[in-house]
Write a protein that holds these residues in place. Structure first.
Motif, PDB file in Angstrom:
ATOM      1  N   GLY A 141       2.137 -16.860  -8.486  1.00  0.00           N
ATOM      2  CA  GLY A 141       0.607 -16.430  -7.543  1.00  0.00           C
ATOM      3  C   GLY A 141      -0.096 -15.123  -7.914  1.00  0.00           C
ATOM      4  N   TRP A 142      -1.170 -15.051  -7.020  1.00  0.00           N
ATOM      5  CA  TRP A 142      -1.644 -13.652  -7.284  1.00  0.00           C
ATOM      6  C   TRP A 142      -2.000 -13.200  -5.841  1.00  0.00           C
ATOM      7  CZ3 TRP A 142      -2.562 -18.175 -10.086  1.00  0.00           C
ATOM      8  CH2 TRP A 142      -2.707 -18.209 -11.242  1.00  0.00           C
ATOM      9  N   GLY A 143      -1.878 -11.828  -6.083  1.00  0.00           N
ATOM     10  CA  GLY A 143      -2.343 -10.994  -4.818  1.00  0.00           C
ATOM     11  C   GLY A 143      -3.806 -10.444  -5.102  1.00  0.00           C
ATOM     12  N   TYR A 144      -3.945  -9.621  -4.043  1.00  0.00           N
ATOM     13  CA  TYR A 144      -5.520  -9.427  -4.047  1.00  0.00           C
ATOM     14  C   TYR A 144      -6.200  -8.704  -5.246  1.00  0.00           C
ATOM     15  CZ  TYR A 144      -9.847  -7.774  -2.305  1.00  0.00           C
ATOM     16  OH  TYR A 144     -11.400  -7.284  -2.176  1.00  0.00           O
ATOM     17  N   THR A 145      -5.271  -7.516  -5.816  1.00  0.00           N
ATOM     18  CA  THR A 145      -5.499  -7.010  -6.887  1.00  0.00           C
ATOM     19  C   THR A 145      -4.269  -7.154  -7.867  1.00  0.00           C
ATOM     20  OG1 THR A 145      -4.381  -4.974  -6.098  1.00  0.00           O
ATOM     21  CG2 THR A 145      -6.813  -4.988  -5.756  1.00  0.00           C
ATOM     22  N   ALA A 146      -4.712  -6.907  -9.044  1.00  0.00           N
ATOM     23  CA  ALA A 146      -3.649  -7.092  -9.983  1.00  0.00           C
ATOM     24  C   ALA A 146      -2.490  -6.320 -10.063  1.00  0.00           C
ATOM     25  CB  ALA A 146      -4.256  -6.673 -11.664  1.00  0.00           C
ATOM     26  N   GLY A 147      -1.549  -6.931  -9.908  1.00  0.00           N
ATOM     27  CA  GLY A 147      -0.041  -6.335  -9.588  1.00  0.00           C
ATOM     28  C   GLY A 147       0.263  -6.119  -8.348  1.00  0.00           C
ATOM     29  N   SER A 148      -0.302  -6.498  -7.207  1.00  0.00           N
ATOM     30  CA  SER A 148       0.017  -6.413  -5.770  1.00  0.00           C
ATOM     31  C   SER A 148       0.633  -7.863  -5.501  1.00  0.00           C
ATOM     32  CB  SER A 148      -1.319  -6.351  -4.791  1.00  0.00           C
ATOM     33  OG  SER A 148      -2.412  -7.529  -4.893  1.00  0.00           O
ATOM     34  N   PRO A 149       1.657  -7.887  -4.487  1.00  0.00           N
ATOM     35  CA  PRO A 149       2.109  -8.807  -4.262  1.00  0.00           C
ATOM     36  C   PRO A 149       1.428 -10.355  -4.046  1.00  0.00           C
ATOM     37  CG  PRO A 149       3.110  -7.047  -3.030  1.00  0.00           C
ATOM     38  CD  PRO A 149       1.865  -6.720  -3.570  1.00  0.00           C
ATOM     39  N   SER A 150       1.798 -11.522  -4.530  1.00  0.00           N
ATOM     40  CA  SER A 150       1.233 -12.619  -4.239  1.00  0.00           C
ATOM     41  C   SER A 150       1.063 -12.799  -2.621  1.00  0.00           C
ATOM     42  CB  SER A 150       1.961 -13.823  -4.940  1.00  0.00           C
ATOM     43  OG  SER A 150       2.070 -13.585  -6.093  1.00  0.00           O
ATOM     44  N   ASP A 151      -0.082 -13.421  -2.388  1.00  0.00           N
ATOM     45  CA  ASP A 151      -0.377 -13.839  -1.092  1.00  0.00           C
ATOM     46  C   ASP A 151      -1.235 -15.075  -1.033  1.00  0.00           C
ATOM     47  OD1 ASP A 151      -3.700 -13.615  -0.570  1.00  0.00           O
ATOM     48  OD2 ASP A 151      -3.050 -11.872  -1.345  1.00  0.00           O
ATOM     49  N   ALA A 152      -1.020 -16.129   0.122  1.00  0.00           N
ATOM     50  CA  ALA A 152      -1.517 -17.443   0.183  1.00  0.00           C
ATOM     51  C   ALA A 152      -2.988 -17.496  -0.035  1.00  0.00           C
ATOM     52  CB  ALA A 152      -1.131 -18.053   1.482  1.00  0.00           C
ATOM     53  N   ASN A 153      -3.690 -16.380   0.367  1.00  0.00           N
ATOM     54  CA  ASN A 153      -5.218 -16.581   0.136  1.00  0.00           C
ATOM     55  C   ASN A 153      -5.680 -16.406  -1.123  1.00  0.00           C
ATOM     56  OD1 ASN A 153      -4.455 -15.838   3.334  1.00  0.00           O
ATOM     57  ND2 ASN A 153      -6.555 -16.399   3.337  1.00  0.00           N
ATOM     58  N   SER A 154      -5.095 -15.358  -1.794  1.00  0.00           N
ATOM     59  CA  SER A 154      -5.485 -15.026  -2.891  1.00  0.00           C
ATOM     60  C   SER A 154      -5.209 -16.162  -3.855  1.00  0.00           C
ATOM     61  CB  SER A 154      -4.929 -13.625  -3.512  1.00  0.00           C
ATOM     62  OG  SER A 154      -5.582 -12.539  -2.536  1.00  0.00           O
ATOM     63  N   THR A 155      -3.830 -16.463  -3.881  1.00  0.00           N
ATOM     64  CA  THR A 155      -3.673 -17.672  -4.833  1.00  0.00           C
ATOM     65  C   THR A 155      -4.140 -18.949  -4.642  1.00  0.00           C
ATOM     66  OG1 THR A 155      -1.146 -16.763  -4.527  1.00  0.00           O
ATOM     67  CG2 THR A 155      -1.429 -19.072  -5.250  1.00  0.00           C
TER      68      THR A 155
END
Length: 427
Positions: A141-155
């Protein structure tokens, strides 16, 4: 995805009234607004949401069949960094991007979806996609910024970007995991406590510090839309897809999205609105979350529930959008589009005209409008579909690809980078 999110360069957290988790300190509000930029939709300070609302506005106008202001397109192109990423706003786009330009996945994913809608920006879209791939987490997945934990919205925003370019999510992996694997990991179990949903099972924004998952309406709407293979734009379902409303342990993101859609149907109040609350405040109907939920329910083939949400938006949405700005007008357009309502006659209001009035005038160009036959219904392994081509009346280059069912409209998402972080800051 809550299309009303206010983008800031910190990891985003859950935003509904459900499952409030501790939020990181938001970025400080600038002492002075940089002022409106030529070509930008809206006159509000663009520091935190300029690229998001620009992208959403262009996609929403295109979904409504309207021509796009050339100045608005040029503004978006000019905001891109050399590595392909996007920050929310760069006051001096001619300068090289530096550490102060806090680029993020949401702005970049939204811009890709806008490029797909505009057509003719292959190089920009490919560079943005390359940057997103470099920012993918090991869980897929993806977090809001590069390296931040993945979240449902950003993913979900990035999933919409992949599908907008005809890229299969399974072909973009990290550590053997894809974005759909990341979404599946954020789906609550059927027996989890997740009021007020009466059935189904929600998604969490991110795991809590102790690893538990807490139901979140905003994250669920984003994940349902993405799980059904859609991005910001969802075509109105022609028939009820139905299926069992019983919650079953999901094996795929699509199955988890079905559970989430059933849960969202139970979240709607009798009036058709999604109600949220900030700490210390009374719960109240939330137009932004309601619009996102309408899109998600339409993607899931639940048109009756989706129309119920839009019916509430008919009475409350225009006043909200008038105060909030371009992203809100875009959300209303996308919700109407997803349910088969005419955005040009929304209780007597021409929503696309309202949105266009917040943008630059001058020369316009036709975009690459999505007319997917079955948006939101195709299996994620085959999410591409052909659409109509519009003729370019402004001298622009011809569209270079046929976009798929995930083409951005609305998300974005998500989401709306407008009030999501305002809510986070208040939590």
């Amino acid at each position: 995805m809550n299309l009303r999110r206010l983008a800031v360069a910190v990891p985003l957290v859950a935003t509904g009234a459900l499952g409030l988790a501790s939020a990181p300190a938001p970025a400080a509000t600038p002492a002075a607004s940089p002022g409106p930029a030529e070509g930008l939709f809206g006159t509000q300070d663009p520091t935190y949401d300029g690229v998001w609302r620009q992208s959403l506005s262009l996609v929403a106008l295109d979904a409504a069949g309207r021509k796009l202001p050339v100045k608005a397109v040029d503004w978006l192109v000019g905001q891109q960094c050399a590595d392909g990423s996007f920050a929310p706003y760069r006051a001096k786009p001619a300068a090289d991007c530096g550490p102060k330009d806090q680029v993020d996945t949401n702005q970049t994913g939204a811009a890709i979806q806008a490029f797909a809608a505009i057509g003719g920006h292959r190089a920009e879209a490919e560079k943005a996609l390359s940057w997103l791939k470099s920012a993918q987490n090991k869980d897929g997945g993806w977090g809001y910024t590069a390296g931040s934990p993945s979240d449902a919205n950003s993913t979900s925003v990035v999933l919409g970007a992949l599908r907008a370019l005809g890229v299969k999510p399974a072909d973009v992996t990290k550590g053997g995991k894809s974005a759909e694997d990341a979404l599946l990991s954020l789906a609550l179990k059927c027996d989890a406590k997740q009021s007020p949903g009466k059935a189904g099972s929600a998604f969490a924004f991110q795991p809590e510090k102790n690893g538990t998952l807490v139901a979140n309406a905003d994250a669920t709407a984003a994940a349902v839309t993405a799980g059904y293979g859609a991005g910001f734009v969802v075509a109105a379902p022609h028939e009820e897809r139905g299926g069992s409303v019983a919650c079953a342990t999901p094996r795929t993101a699509r199955e988890a999205a079905r559970n989430g859609a059933v849960w969202l149907g139970g979240v709607l109040g009798e009036n058709g609105a999604v109600t949220t609350a900030l700490p210390g405040a009374k719960p109240k109907p939330d137009p932004g979350n309601t619009a996102d939920t309408a899109v998600a329910l339409a993607a899931a083939g639940m048109p009756e529930e989706a129309r119920k949400a839009v019916d509430w938006l008919r009475s409350e949405g225009p006043a909200w959008a008038g105060k909030t700005g371009p992203a809100a007008w875009s959300q209303l357009i996308l919700a109407a589009h997803a349910t088969g309502a005419d955005p040009a006659d929304f209780v007597g209001r021409d929503l696309p005209a309202k949105l266009a009035a917040t943008g630059p005038g001058g020369k316009t160009v036709a975009g690459e409008t999505v007319r997917a036959k079955d948006s939101g219904t195709s299996d994620s392994s085959d999410s591409s579909g052909k659409d109509e081509k519009k003729k370019d009346d402004g001298g622009g280059s011809s569209p270079w690809w046929f976009v798929g069912v995930g083409l951005a409209a609305g998300a974005g998402i998500g989401f709306l980078l407008s009030s999501r972080n305002k809510k986070n800051a208040a939590r």
